[in-house]
Design a protein around this motif. Structure first.
Motif, mmCIF file in Angstrom:
data_model
loop_
_atom_site.group_PDB
_atom_site.id
_atom_site.type_symbol
_atom_site.label_atom_id
_atom_site.label_comp_id
_atom_site.label_asym_id
_atom_site.label_seq_id
_atom_site.Cartn_x
_atom_site.Cartn_y
_atom_site.Cartn_z
ATOM 1 N N ILE A 1 15.077 6.412 1.976
ATOM 2 C CA ILE A 1 14.286 5.434 1.416
ATOM 3 C C ILE A 1 13.984 4.892 2.928
ATOM 4 C CG2 ILE A 1 13.348 3.474 1.152
ATOM 5 C CD1 ILE A 1 15.446 5.902 -1.433
ATOM 6 N N GLU A 2 13.462 4.919 4.243
ATOM 7 C CA GLU A 2 14.058 3.974 4.691
ATOM 8 C C GLU A 2 13.031 3.580 5.879
ATOM 9 O OE1 GLU A 2 15.216 4.966 10.240
ATOM 10 O OE2 GLU A 2 13.908 6.915 8.365
ATOM 11 N N SER A 3 13.187 2.034 6.018
ATOM 12 C CA SER A 3 12.230 0.923 6.006
ATOM 13 C C SER A 3 12.187 0.392 7.978
ATOM 14 C CB SER A 3 11.906 -0.647 5.312
ATOM 15 O OG SER A 3 13.031 -0.474 5.713
ATOM 16 N N VAL B 1 5.853 -4.363 7.045
ATOM 17 C CA VAL B 1 7.128 -3.213 6.739
ATOM 18 C C VAL B 1 6.237 -1.800 6.717
ATOM 19 C CG1 VAL B 1 9.245 -2.397 6.523
ATOM 20 C CG2 VAL B 1 8.786 -4.818 6.354
ATOM 21 N N ASP B 2 6.908 -0.941 7.394
ATOM 22 C CA ASP B 2 6.619 0.430 6.978
ATOM 23 C C ASP B 2 7.887 1.204 6.375
ATOM 24 O OD1 ASP B 2 4.275 0.638 7.860
ATOM 25 O OD2 ASP B 2 4.117 1.948 10.000
ATOM 26 N N VAL B 3 7.757 1.533 5.299
ATOM 27 C CA VAL B 3 8.103 2.476 4.633
ATOM 28 C C VAL B 3 8.084 4.063 4.280
ATOM 29 C CG1 VAL B 3 9.899 2.576 2.505
ATOM 30 C CG2 VAL B 3 8.754 0.204 3.543
ATOM 31 N N GLU B 4 9.230 5.018 4.293
ATOM 32 C CA GLU B 4 8.734 6.465 4.229
ATOM 33 C C GLU B 4 9.875 6.706 3.329
ATOM 34 O OE1 GLU B 4 8.779 8.412 8.129
ATOM 35 O OE2 GLU B 4 6.691 7.529 8.341
ATOM 36 N N ILE B 5 9.606 7.846 2.279
ATOM 37 C CA ILE B 5 10.490 8.381 1.807
ATOM 38 C C ILE B 5 10.307 9.835 1.593
ATOM 39 C CG2 ILE B 5 10.494 8.543 -1.850
ATOM 40 C CD1 ILE B 5 9.799 6.453 -2.025
ATOM 41 N N ARG B 6 11.252 10.783 2.390
ATOM 42 C CA ARG B 6 11.768 12.054 2.224
ATOM 43 C C ARG B 6 11.608 12.949 1.630
ATOM 44 N NH1 ARG B 6 8.781 13.042 7.235
ATOM 45 N NH2 ARG B 6 7.924 11.291 8.196
ATOM 46 N N ASN B 7 12.239 13.933 1.827
ATOM 47 C CA ASN B 7 12.925 14.570 0.930
ATOM 48 C C ASN B 7 14.162 15.610 1.483
ATOM 49 O OD1 ASN B 7 11.580 17.117 1.853
ATOM 50 N ND2 ASN B 7 10.376 17.508 0.005
ATOM 51 N N ALA B 8 14.680 16.477 1.370
ATOM 52 C CA ALA B 8 15.727 16.956 2.143
ATOM 53 C C ALA B 8 15.335 17.742 3.213
ATOM 54 C CB ALA B 8 16.916 17.393 0.868
ATOM 55 N N GLU B 9 13.990 18.733 2.994
ATOM 56 C CA GLU B 9 13.545 18.596 3.598
ATOM 57 C C GLU B 9 13.064 17.942 5.199
ATOM 58 O OE1 GLU B 9 13.258 19.773 0.529
ATOM 59 O OE2 GLU B 9 14.551 21.025 1.114
ATOM 60 N N LYS B 10 12.881 16.630 5.083
ATOM 61 C CA LYS B 10 12.324 16.150 5.629
ATOM 62 C C LYS B 10 10.646 15.539 6.079
ATOM 63 C CE LYS B 10 15.748 15.192 8.688
ATOM 64 N NZ LYS B 10 16.971 14.192 7.909
ATOM 65 N N GLU B 11 10.250 15.735 4.505
ATOM 66 C CA GLU B 11 9.274 15.767 4.292
ATOM 67 C C GLU B 11 8.641 14.843 3.471
ATOM 68 O OE1 GLU B 11 7.660 20.510 3.024
ATOM 69 O OE2 GLU B 11 8.926 18.997 1.546
ATOM 70 N N LEU B 12 7.233 14.292 3.930
ATOM 71 C CA LEU B 12 7.231 12.775 4.257
ATOM 72 C C LEU B 12 6.206 13.056 2.873
ATOM 73 C CD1 LEU B 12 6.461 10.264 4.773
ATOM 74 C CD2 LEU B 12 4.273 10.500 5.506
ATOM 75 N N LEU B 13 7.143 12.163 1.508
ATOM 76 C CA LEU B 13 6.449 12.265 -0.028
ATOM 77 C C LEU B 13 5.764 11.269 -0.070
ATOM 78 C CD1 LEU B 13 10.794 13.347 -1.626
ATOM 79 C CD2 LEU B 13 8.405 14.682 -1.117
ATOM 80 N N ASN C 1 0.866 -1.173 0.512
ATOM 81 C CA ASN C 1 -0.035 0.021 -0.084
ATOM 82 C C ASN C 1 0.975 1.739 0.381
ATOM 83 O OD1 ASN C 1 -2.582 -1.687 0.358
ATOM 84 N ND2 ASN C 1 -2.444 -1.216 2.090
ATOM 85 N N LEU C 2 0.768 1.998 -0.666
ATOM 86 C CA LEU C 2 1.393 3.264 -0.664
ATOM 87 C C LEU C 2 0.123 4.506 -1.059
ATOM 88 C CD1 LEU C 2 3.285 1.722 -2.513
ATOM 89 C CD2 LEU C 2 4.054 3.490 -3.453
ATOM 90 N N SER C 3 0.687 5.704 -0.092
ATOM 91 C CA SER C 3 0.221 7.398 -0.425
ATOM 92 C C SER C 3 0.854 7.486 -0.518
ATOM 93 C CB SER C 3 -0.098 7.480 0.891
ATOM 94 O OG SER C 3 -1.594 6.095 1.495
ATOM 95 N N TYR C 4 0.274 8.532 -1.818
ATOM 96 C CA TYR C 4 1.637 9.538 -2.340
ATOM 97 C C TYR C 4 1.295 11.156 -1.905
ATOM 98 C CZ TYR C 4 2.666 5.394 -4.992
ATOM 99 O OH TYR C 4 3.217 4.814 -5.824
ATOM 100 N N LEU C 5 2.152 11.241 -0.902
ATOM 101 C CA LEU C 5 1.799 13.106 -0.580
ATOM 102 C C LEU C 5 2.036 14.087 -1.072
ATOM 103 C CD1 LEU C 5 2.001 11.173 3.858
ATOM 104 C CD2 LEU C 5 -0.011 11.708 2.252
ATOM 105 N N ARG C 6 3.764 13.826 -1.635
ATOM 106 C CA ARG C 6 3.875 15.062 -2.044
ATOM 107 C C ARG C 6 5.198 15.044 -2.815
ATOM 108 N NH1 ARG C 6 4.439 17.099 2.866
ATOM 109 N NH2 ARG C 6 3.714 19.568 3.175
ATOM 110 N N ASN C 7 5.161 15.184 -3.995
ATOM 111 C CA ASN C 7 5.913 14.735 -5.151
ATOM 112 C C ASN C 7 7.425 15.414 -4.706
ATOM 113 O OD1 ASN C 7 7.241 13.011 -7.895
ATOM 114 N ND2 ASN C 7 5.076 14.243 -8.519
ATOM 115 N N ALA C 8 8.642 14.868 -5.929
ATOM 116 C CA ALA C 8 10.014 15.291 -5.626
ATOM 117 C C ALA C 8 10.142 15.383 -7.216
ATOM 118 C CB ALA C 8 10.921 14.177 -5.474
ATOM 119 N N GLN C 9 11.044 16.504 -7.022
ATOM 120 C CA GLN C 9 11.717 16.491 -8.490
ATOM 121 C C GLN C 9 13.101 16.497 -9.306
ATOM 122 O OE1 GLN C 9 9.211 18.211 -10.818
ATOM 123 N NE2 GLN C 9 8.484 18.278 -8.776
#
Length: 128
Positions: free
Chosen positions: A89-91, A103-115, A74-82
């Motif tokens: 990516i942290e699991s 397992v939970d996974v988060e993809i974040r940008n350099a500002e630590k915003e959840l993507l 399952n994925l929730s797309y919250l923000r995009n990256a360019q």
């Protein structure tokens, strides 16, 4: 991720930083091939990253040492990256049971915003 073949070559430019006790932390700088036609991170890339990074971490868990099939992703797309942005990516393993792992996974940008927020469930393919 070195030594990858087949479809997993899609994420061959991922830099795995740490793998420990079922968890994994990785970084990726988005390249042109990682983007959708609108110039943002492709959703399929995010799904592949979540699948691969969580699976890599899970293989380091003392109770889960064999590759296994996904039964839910399952994925929730919250923000995009360019293009050119570095993402992390942290699991984190939530639970390893007799037949399934969560397992939970988060993809974040350099500002630590959840993507992207991902949840991955794996099925043990053997009776060990």
């Amino acid at each position: 991720m070195s030594g990858v073949s087949g479809f997993c070559r899609t994420v061959s430019h991922v830099k795995v930083i740490k793998v420990n006790s079922g968890n994994c932390f990785a970084k990726l700088t988005l390249q042109e091939d990682d983007l959708n036609p609108m110039g943002g991170m492709h959703g399929g890339l995010a799904a592949t990253l979540i699948d691969n990074i969580s699976s890599t971490g899970l293989l380091s868990h003392s109770k889960w040492r064999e590759p296994s099939p996904t039964i839910r992703l399952n994925l929730s797309y919250l923000r995009n990256a360019q293009y050119g942005e570095e993402i992390t990516i942290e699991s984190k393993v939530l639970k390893v049971g007799k037949n399934m792992a969560f397992v939970d996974v988060e993809i974040r940008n350099a500002e630590k915003e959840l993507l992207v927020k991902g949840e991955h469930v794996k099925l043990r393919s053997s009776s060990s």
